[in-house]
Enzyme design. Structure first.
Site, PDB file in Angstrom:
ATOM      1  N   GLY A 188       0.833  -1.198   0.000  1.00 40.99           N
ATOM      2  CA  GLY A 188       0.000   0.000   0.000  1.00 40.99           C
ATOM      3  C   GLY A 188       0.863   1.242   0.000  1.00 40.99           C
ATOM      4  O   GLY A 188       2.004   1.223   0.474  1.00 40.99           O
ATOM      5  N   CYS A 222       5.725   0.063   7.527  1.00 34.92           N
ATOM      6  CA  CYS A 222       5.395   1.176   6.629  1.00 34.92           C
ATOM      7  C   CYS A 222       6.652   1.581   5.873  1.00 34.92           C
ATOM      8  O   CYS A 222       7.730   1.671   6.465  1.00 34.92           O
ATOM      9  CB  CYS A 222       4.880   2.353   7.457  1.00 34.92           C
TER      10      CYS A 222
HETATM   11 NI    NI Z   1       2.528   3.468   5.569  1.00 36.41          NI
END
Ligand code: NI
Length: 168
Positions: free
Chosen positions: A46, A93
Site C-alpha cells: 500500500g 510502513c
Molecule cells: Ni505506511
C-alpha cells in the site's frame, strides 16, 4: 512510469491532513500510476500520496504486489464508512523503515471512494486488506502506524528509528 521518492518519518508532509482531490485530471492519473510503480518496486502492499510528498487524498493498494492485476486498487478520496471487529497484527510502513509493531485495527471495513474514471466505488475489506485501507487512510490524516502505539512503545520505536535513520 516513474519511481517516486518515498519520504520517511520526520518529514512534515507525513503529519499533514491531505486535501481531497478536486478533479481527476491527467496529473492525478499520472501520479497514481507512478505511485503504483513505486509501491511495486519498494516492494509494498500500500502507498498513500503523502508518502511521495504529495498532500492529496489518493491511495494505492495491492496485496499481490504486482502479481495479480485484479488485486490492484487505486482509490481517490477514500473514506471508511463502517468499521467493525478487532484484529491485532504486525504492521510496517515504507515511511518508517525497519520498524514492525503490532497494531490494533478493525477486522472489517466498508470503504468508499472514486476510481481514476471518476466512478464511485464501494469496497468491503476484511483481515489484511482492511488493515491496509486503515493504514493508508491514516496517512491521509497525517497519522503513522507508530502513532497508534502505546507511549512506552512509541518511545522505544523512536530510539530504534534514530539508529535506523541516523536522525535525532
Ligand atoms: Ni505506511
Amino acid at each position: 512510469m516513474a519511481r517516486l521518492e518515498i519520504i520517511t518519518v520526520g518529514h512534515p508532509t507525513l503529519a499533514l491532513r491531505a486535501r481531497p482531490v478536486e478533479d481527476i485530471n491527467q496529473e492525478i492519473v499520472e501520479l497514481a500510476r507512478n505511485m503504483v510503480e513505486t509501491m511495486h518496486q519498494a516492494p509494498g502492499i500500500g502507498l498513500a500520496a503523502p508518502q511521495v510528498n504529495v498532500s492529496l487524498r489518493l491511495i494505492t493498494v495491492d496485496l499481490s504486489v504486482g502479481e495479480n492485476d485484479k488485486d490492484l486498487i487505486i482509490m481517490v478520496n477514500p473514506e471508511i464508512l463502517e468499521a467493525e471487529g478487532e484484529q491485532v497484527s504486525e504492521e510496517g510502513c515504507l515511511s518508517v523503515p525497519g520498524i514492525y509493531e503490532k497494531v490494533l485495527r478493525p477486522s472489517r471495513v466498508l470503504v468508499s471512494g472514486y476510481n481514476l474514471d471518476g466512478k464511485e466505488i464501494k469496497l468491503e475489506a476484511s483481515d489484511l486488506l482492511a488493515r491496509v485501507f486503515c493504514h493508508e487512510i491514516d496517512h491521509l490524516d497525517g497519522k503513522l502506524f507508530v502513532d497508534r502505539l502505546s507511549p512506552l512503545k512509541r518511545r522505544l520505536v523512536r530510539n530504534r528509528l534514530k539508529k535506523e535513520l541516523g536522525k535525532t
